[in-house]
Design a protein around this motif. Structure first.
Motif, PDB file in Angstrom:
ATOM      1  N   VAL A 191       0.853  -1.185   0.000  1.00  0.00           N
ATOM      2  CA  VAL A 191       0.000   0.000   0.000  1.00  0.00           C
ATOM      3  C   VAL A 191       0.890   1.237   0.000  1.00  0.00           C
ATOM      4  CG1 VAL A 191      -1.866   1.241   1.144  1.00  0.00           C
ATOM      5  CG2 VAL A 191      -1.725  -1.237   1.379  1.00  0.00           C
ATOM      6  N   GLU A 192       0.580   2.202  -0.876  1.00  0.00           N
ATOM      7  CA  GLU A 192       1.305   3.468  -0.873  1.00  0.00           C
ATOM      8  C   GLU A 192       0.989   4.250   0.401  1.00  0.00           C
ATOM      9  OE1 GLU A 192       2.409   5.587  -5.036  1.00  0.00           O
ATOM     10  OE2 GLU A 192       0.297   5.615  -4.485  1.00  0.00           O
ATOM     11  N   SER A 193       1.997   4.959   0.910  1.00  0.00           N
ATOM     12  CA  SER A 193       1.791   5.742   2.125  1.00  0.00           C
ATOM     13  C   SER A 193       2.677   6.981   2.100  1.00  0.00           C
ATOM     14  CB  SER A 193       2.128   4.904   3.364  1.00  0.00           C
ATOM     15  OG  SER A 193       3.509   4.570   3.360  1.00  0.00           O
ATOM     16  N   THR A 194       2.256   7.974   2.889  1.00  0.00           N
ATOM     17  CA  THR A 194       3.091   9.118   3.198  1.00  0.00           C
ATOM     18  C   THR A 194       3.331   9.099   4.695  1.00  0.00           C
ATOM     19  OG1 THR A 194       2.434  10.556   1.360  1.00  0.00           O
ATOM     20  CG2 THR A 194       3.172  11.634   3.371  1.00  0.00           C
ATOM     21  N   LEU A 195       4.603   9.071   5.073  1.00  0.00           N
ATOM     22  CA  LEU A 195       4.998   9.030   6.481  1.00  0.00           C
ATOM     23  C   LEU A 195       5.562  10.398   6.840  1.00  0.00           C
ATOM     24  CD1 LEU A 195       6.729   5.525   6.452  1.00  0.00           C
ATOM     25  CD2 LEU A 195       4.315   6.078   6.845  1.00  0.00           C
ATOM     26  N   VAL A 196       4.845  11.138   7.683  1.00  0.00           N
ATOM     27  CA  VAL A 196       5.189  12.528   7.962  1.00  0.00           C
ATOM     28  C   VAL A 196       5.274  12.722   9.470  1.00  0.00           C
ATOM     29  CG1 VAL A 196       2.732  13.182   7.827  1.00  0.00           C
ATOM     30  CG2 VAL A 196       4.498  14.945   7.593  1.00  0.00           C
ATOM     31  N   LEU A 204      -0.225   8.219   6.469  1.00  0.00           N
ATOM     32  CA  LEU A 204      -1.407   8.564   5.683  1.00  0.00           C
ATOM     33  C   LEU A 204      -1.490   7.665   4.459  1.00  0.00           C
ATOM     34  CD1 LEU A 204      -0.962  12.451   5.804  1.00  0.00           C
ATOM     35  CD2 LEU A 204      -2.267  10.995   7.393  1.00  0.00           C
ATOM     36  N   PHE A 205      -2.719   7.275   4.130  1.00  0.00           N
ATOM     37  CA  PHE A 205      -2.980   6.392   3.000  1.00  0.00           C
ATOM     38  C   PHE A 205      -4.137   6.963   2.202  1.00  0.00           C
ATOM     39  CE2 PHE A 205      -1.413   4.063   6.619  1.00  0.00           C
ATOM     40  CZ  PHE A 205      -0.373   3.307   6.095  1.00  0.00           C
ATOM     41  N   GLU A 206      -4.189   6.626   0.904  1.00  0.00           N
ATOM     42  CA  GLU A 206      -5.355   7.034   0.118  1.00  0.00           C
ATOM     43  C   GLU A 206      -6.536   6.144   0.460  1.00  0.00           C
ATOM     44  OE1 GLU A 206      -5.860   8.802  -3.810  1.00  0.00           O
ATOM     45  OE2 GLU A 206      -3.810   8.094  -4.208  1.00  0.00           O
ATOM     46  N   ALA A 207      -7.691   6.772   0.629  1.00  0.00           N
ATOM     47  CA  ALA A 207      -8.888   6.027   1.008  1.00  0.00           C
ATOM     48  C   ALA A 207      -9.220   4.939  -0.002  1.00  0.00           C
ATOM     49  CB  ALA A 207     -10.067   6.995   1.164  1.00  0.00           C
ATOM     50  N   LYS A 208      -8.983   5.217  -1.282  1.00  0.00           N
ATOM     51  CA  LYS A 208      -9.373   4.263  -2.317  1.00  0.00           C
ATOM     52  C   LYS A 208      -8.598   2.950  -2.210  1.00  0.00           C
ATOM     53  CE  LYS A 208      -6.304   6.010  -5.992  1.00  0.00           C
ATOM     54  NZ  LYS A 208      -6.260   6.642  -7.341  1.00  0.00           N
ATOM     55  N   ALA A 209      -7.453   2.955  -1.531  1.00  0.00           N
ATOM     56  CA  ALA A 209      -6.691   1.723  -1.340  1.00  0.00           C
ATOM     57  C   ALA A 209      -7.440   0.721  -0.478  1.00  0.00           C
ATOM     58  CB  ALA A 209      -5.337   2.033  -0.712  1.00  0.00           C
ATOM     59  N   PHE A 210      -8.457   1.208   0.262  1.00  0.00           N
ATOM     60  CA  PHE A 210      -9.260   0.351   1.125  1.00  0.00           C
ATOM     61  C   PHE A 210     -10.705   0.268   0.643  1.00  0.00           C
ATOM     62  CE2 PHE A 210      -5.844   2.378   3.403  1.00  0.00           C
ATOM     63  CZ  PHE A 210      -5.203   1.311   4.018  1.00  0.00           C
ATOM     64  N   GLY A 211     -10.924   0.702  -0.609  1.00  0.00           N
ATOM     65  CA  GLY A 211     -12.278   0.688  -1.153  1.00  0.00           C
ATOM     66  C   GLY A 211     -13.173   1.752  -0.554  1.00  0.00           C
ATOM     67  N   LEU A 212     -12.577   2.859  -0.072  1.00  0.00           N
ATOM     68  CA  LEU A 212     -13.329   3.931   0.570  1.00  0.00           C
ATOM     69  C   LEU A 212     -13.211   5.216  -0.231  1.00  0.00           C
ATOM     70  CD1 LEU A 212     -12.028   3.353   4.226  1.00  0.00           C
ATOM     71  CD2 LEU A 212     -14.102   2.383   3.197  1.00  0.00           C
ATOM     72  N   ALA A 259      -8.629  11.720   0.923  1.00  0.00           N
ATOM     73  CA  ALA A 259      -9.294  11.608  -0.382  1.00  0.00           C
ATOM     74  C   ALA A 259      -9.695  12.988  -0.873  1.00  0.00           C
ATOM     75  CB  ALA A 259     -10.525  10.706  -0.274  1.00  0.00           C
ATOM     76  N   ARG A 260     -10.057  13.045  -2.158  1.00  0.00           N
ATOM     77  CA  ARG A 260     -10.555  14.295  -2.733  1.00  0.00           C
ATOM     78  C   ARG A 260     -11.920  14.644  -2.136  1.00  0.00           C
ATOM     79  NH1 ARG A 260      -7.309  15.336  -7.017  1.00  0.00           N
ATOM     80  NH2 ARG A 260      -6.173  13.528  -7.893  1.00  0.00           N
ATOM     81  N   PRO A 261     -12.248  15.932  -2.090  1.00  0.00           N
ATOM     82  CA  PRO A 261     -13.549  16.329  -1.539  1.00  0.00           C
ATOM     83  C   PRO A 261     -14.716  15.843  -2.402  1.00  0.00           C
ATOM     84  CG  PRO A 261     -12.042  18.205  -1.663  1.00  0.00           C
ATOM     85  CD  PRO A 261     -11.418  17.092  -2.454  1.00  0.00           C
ATOM     86  N   VAL A 262     -15.723  15.315  -1.741  1.00  0.00           N
ATOM     87  CA  VAL A 262     -17.021  15.009  -2.342  1.00  0.00           C
ATOM     88  C   VAL A 262     -18.078  15.353  -1.295  1.00  0.00           C
ATOM     89  CG1 VAL A 262     -16.167  13.176  -3.866  1.00  0.00           C
ATOM     90  CG2 VAL A 262     -16.958  12.600  -1.563  1.00  0.00           C
ATOM     91  N   PRO A 263     -19.330  15.565  -1.701  1.00  0.00           N
ATOM     92  CA  PRO A 263     -20.356  15.873  -0.704  1.00  0.00           C
ATOM     93  C   PRO A 263     -20.506  14.728   0.296  1.00  0.00           C
ATOM     94  CG  PRO A 263     -21.127  16.345  -2.929  1.00  0.00           C
ATOM     95  CD  PRO A 263     -19.852  15.590  -3.079  1.00  0.00           C
ATOM     96  N   LEU A 311       0.759  11.910  -0.697  1.00  0.00           N
ATOM     97  CA  LEU A 311      -0.608  11.496  -1.028  1.00  0.00           C
ATOM     98  C   LEU A 311      -1.603  12.612  -0.724  1.00  0.00           C
ATOM     99  CD1 LEU A 311      -0.642   7.822   0.352  1.00  0.00           C
ATOM    100  CD2 LEU A 311      -0.420   8.554  -2.032  1.00  0.00           C
ATOM    101  N   ALA A 312      -1.385  13.322   0.387  1.00  0.00           N
ATOM    102  CA  ALA A 312      -2.307  14.400   0.742  1.00  0.00           C
ATOM    103  C   ALA A 312      -2.265  15.519  -0.293  1.00  0.00           C
ATOM    104  CB  ALA A 312      -1.968  14.937   2.128  1.00  0.00           C
ATOM    105  N   HIS A 313      -1.067  15.866  -0.780  1.00  0.00           N
ATOM    106  CA  HIS A 313      -0.948  16.900  -1.807  1.00  0.00           C
ATOM    107  C   HIS A 313      -1.606  16.438  -3.098  1.00  0.00           C
ATOM    108  CE1 HIS A 313       1.005  19.473  -4.857  1.00  0.00           C
ATOM    109  NE2 HIS A 313       1.107  20.363  -3.881  1.00  0.00           N
TER     110      HIS A 313
END
Length: 372
Positions: A191-196, A204-212, A259-263, A311-313
């Motif tokens: 899984v891709e991650s950003t360690l800060v 931090l991980f992208e939500a889509k990596a977990f189907g979210l 993740a990117r903003p959605v309603p 990933l956040a950027h």
């Protein structure tokens, strides 16, 4: 039976028991033993203690005046176990720092000025330096205020909380591995991650990596917690926060998805439009989804989102003034990064609220140095 003076203060969306270092020392009991007994940490309901049986209400801070230059107050933050006889001292809590600032003003630990009073704080767990600025009209310490924060409708005293030069506080580097992207191995593979490391170490991980999609309810997000718990351990090893064979920490690094903003709708059903925030985030607190977001996590996200290659950027809407609006389960929380001089990392400001709830003498059942 020991007697211990304490004060419960709500800071933001957490409740924190605050103790004077001198009172803790006077008990003659190890502080871990004292807190485990006072909170009844062994019981997941904490029914025979002052703990609130959730990660946001099983917190403490031990406070003392500082002899450090440019510091008024030193505090040690404790995350007390729930159904687990262990106290975590590895992290910081911005909400508890908010409470500490109000405590300092009320207990004469800092000179009160006429209009506003700024408390300069050092978190001894991490070395982080913070400020809490509180209105003190007429040189008086306030008990009430009209400030609110997402996650509670309760009113409180407004506190402007600042994290100063937050990058690398724990590990010495804003990105401890030297990279903005890393690959960790979770239960389902890489899984891709950003360690800060800013405010607190975070993975931090992208939500889509977990189907979210990053706007799930707390119940829906809970499905990802087991995988994120495994990845937290991998991140701790990669960041140098732990070594093979060390006990597993559930406090650091902070871990969550972006993740990117959605309603989406908040926990209370309020609709948040896509253009009302810049980055969707869901974080884990100890063993469960965080009902909002820890402030140290917000600082880590603000740092990551402003850094190309993370990933956040990748998924955040970029703003011109350093403001980052985070879409959390409780609503939108805003962090602002303010450039600092002399090459320091930007100061991150957050608007919080605090209220003193109780002053009490705790009757702590301790027997032969261990909880009774």
């Amino acid at each position: 039976m020991l007697r211990l003076q304490g004060e419960m203060i709500r800071g933001g969306t957490s409740k924190c028991w605050i103790f004077d270092h001198r009172d803790v020392v006077a008990t003659g009991v190890d502080v871990d033993t004292l807190l485990l007994a006072a909170f009844n940490a062994a019981d997941p309901r904490q029914i025979d203690g002052v703990g609130g049986a959730s990660s946001t209400t099983s917190k403490a801070a031990v406070v003392q005046a500082s002899t450090e230059p440019d510091v008024d107050i030193e505090y040690a933050f404790a995350q007390v176990g729930i159904g687990d006889e262990r106290v975590e001292w590895a992290s910081n809590c911005g909400n508890c720092a908010t409470a500490v600032a109000l405590y300092a003003v009320h207990h004469g630990l800092v000179p009160i000025t006429w209009d506003t009073t700024t408390v300069r704080m050092l978190n001894v767990n991490t070395g982080a330096r913070l400020t809490g600025t509180i209105p003190t009209p007429g040189g008086t310490a306030p008990d009430e205020g009209k400030a609110v924060v997402p996650g509670t409708s309760a009113l409180g005293v407004p506190v402007l909380l600042g994290f100063h030069d937050p990058a690398g506080t724990t590990t010495g580097r804003d990105f401890p591995t030297g990279r903005t992207l890393d690959t960790l191995t979770g239960p389902d593979g890489p899984v891709e991650s950003t360690l800060v490391d800013a405010g607190a170490p975070a993975a931090l991980f992208e939500a889509k990596a977990f189907g979210l999609d990053g706007t799930e309810s707390l119940t829906e997000f809970a499905s990802a917690v087991p995988a994120l718990t495994v990845l937290r351990r991998q991140a701790a090893l990669a960041m140098g926060l732990a070594h093979e064979g060390d006990p597993v920490s559930h406090a650091v690094p902070k871990v969550g998805v972006v993740a990117r903003p959605v309603p989406y709708r908040t926990t209370h059903g309020t609709l948040v439009a896509q253009d009302e925030y810049d980055l969707a985030v869901r974080m884990v607190s100890m063993h469960a989804p965080h009902p909002a977001i820890g402030l140290t996590s917000a600082v880590a996200l603000a740092t990551a989102a402003a850094t190309p290659g993370t990933l956040a950027h990748r998924v955040a809407r970029q703003t011109a003034d350093g403001t980052l609006r985070l879409g959390t389960p409780a609503g939108v929380i805003t962090a602002q990064a303010v450039p600092a001089p002399d090459g320091a990392s930007p100061t991150v400001l957050l608007h919080r609220a605090a209220r003193r709830i109780a002053r009490a003498e705790l009757l702590v059942p301790v027997l032969e140095g261990r909880p009774a």
